[in-house]
Design a protein around this motif. Structure first.
Motif, short mmCIF file in Angstrom:
data_model
loop_
_atom_site.label_atom_id
_atom_site.label_comp_id
_atom_site.label_asym_id
_atom_site.label_seq_id
_atom_site.Cartn_x
_atom_site.Cartn_y
_atom_site.Cartn_z
N ARG A 126 0.94 -1.35 0.12
CA ARG A 126 0.05 -0.10 0.07
C ARG A 126 0.95 1.30 -0.05
O ARG A 126 0.73 2.10 -0.49
N LYS A 151 -5.31 7.86 -1.65
CA LYS A 151 -5.47 6.83 -0.38
C LYS A 151 -6.64 6.18 -1.33
O LYS A 151 -6.82 4.70 -1.38
N ASP A 152 -7.75 6.87 -1.51
CA ASP A 152 -8.86 6.05 -2.04
C ASP A 152 -8.35 5.51 -3.43
O ASP A 152 -8.89 4.31 -3.73
N GLU A 155 -6.93 2.16 -2.66
CA GLU A 155 -7.71 1.22 -2.40
C GLU A 155 -8.52 0.52 -3.37
O GLU A 155 -9.06 -0.52 -3.65
N LYS A 159 -8.41 -3.33 -4.87
CA LYS A 159 -9.83 -3.97 -4.99
C LYS A 159 -9.72 -4.73 -6.24
O LYS A 159 -10.19 -5.88 -6.62
N GLY A 167 -3.89 -7.52 0.93
CA GLY A 167 -3.50 -6.01 1.13
C GLY A 167 -2.50 -5.64 0.56
O GLY A 167 -1.98 -4.73 0.87
#
Length: 208
Positions: A126, A151-152, A155, A159, A167
């Motif tokens: 991440r 950050k969005d 994610e 996904k 993760g």
């Protein structure tokens, strides 16, 4: 160029093309000569480091292929520098360019993964995604907290690409995602040259 140097280049090209299938012998010789020019034709002694350092290599990426992102250029350097000695040797130069310029999708997937795996631990975390995407996005001054947007995006990307849901992206995750959607190959920033840059480079270097 002396006959001895010419012979040495021919022998080296023959050795390299046994492993590198994307270039013929004449093209490999052109790339070796270019490498020697970039190195400034240093004398062959045991004390001389025979390789392009990070600064020289980044200069080539910037001037020849239009790359501007420091993080991506460092990643490309590490992807070329297979033995991690902080220099790109002549063999690493030709082998790296074979993928950089003419690689198959599988070769480019492995190359891009190596570029994006900033700490070389076998995963794109991440944190690594955040740093790369933050560098590659144009920040809008009206945004109150641009980091939240990044950050969005991390994610959303996870996904889409994190098939085993741990993760982080393994090579298997990355390869599967790219094969399903080729546009994800450079998901975390530009690390391959565009067609125009490739054409101009090859016409200039292989014109003989």
């Amino acid at each position: 160029m002396s006959a001895m140097n010419k012979k040495k280049i021919q022998n080296l090209a023959e050795e390299i093309i046994k492993r590198v299938k994307r270039f013929n012998k004449a093209e490999a010789e052109c790339l070796i000569r270019l490498f020697n020019e970039l190195m400034g034709d240093q004398p062959v002694t045991g004390r001389v480091i025979h390789g392009l350092d990070r600064g020289m290599f980044r200069n080539i990426l910037h001037k020849t292929f239009g790359m501007t992102d420091d993080l991506q250029m460092d990643g490309v350097f590490h992807a070329f520098d297979k033995d991690n000695d902080n220099f790109v040797s002549v063999k690493e130069w030709v082998e790296g360019l074979s993928v950089f310029l003419r690689g198959t999708l599988d070769e480019k997937i492995k190359y891009c993964f190596d570029v994006y795996d900033l700490n070389s631990d076998g995963y794109i975390s991440r944190e690594e995604m955040f740093h790369m995407l933050m560098n590659s996005l144009i920040r809008q001054p009206i945004e109150e907290d641009p980091d939240e947007g990044v950050k969005d995006l991390v994610e959303i990307t996870l996904k889409m690409m994190d098939h085993d849901h741990d993760g982080r992206l393994s090579f298997a995750d990355f390869a599967k995602a790219v094969k399903e959607e080729n546009l994800l190959l450079e998901a975390f920033g530009t690390c391959l040259p565009d067609d125009k840059s490739i054409l101009e480079f090859e016409q200039r270097i292989f014109q003989d």
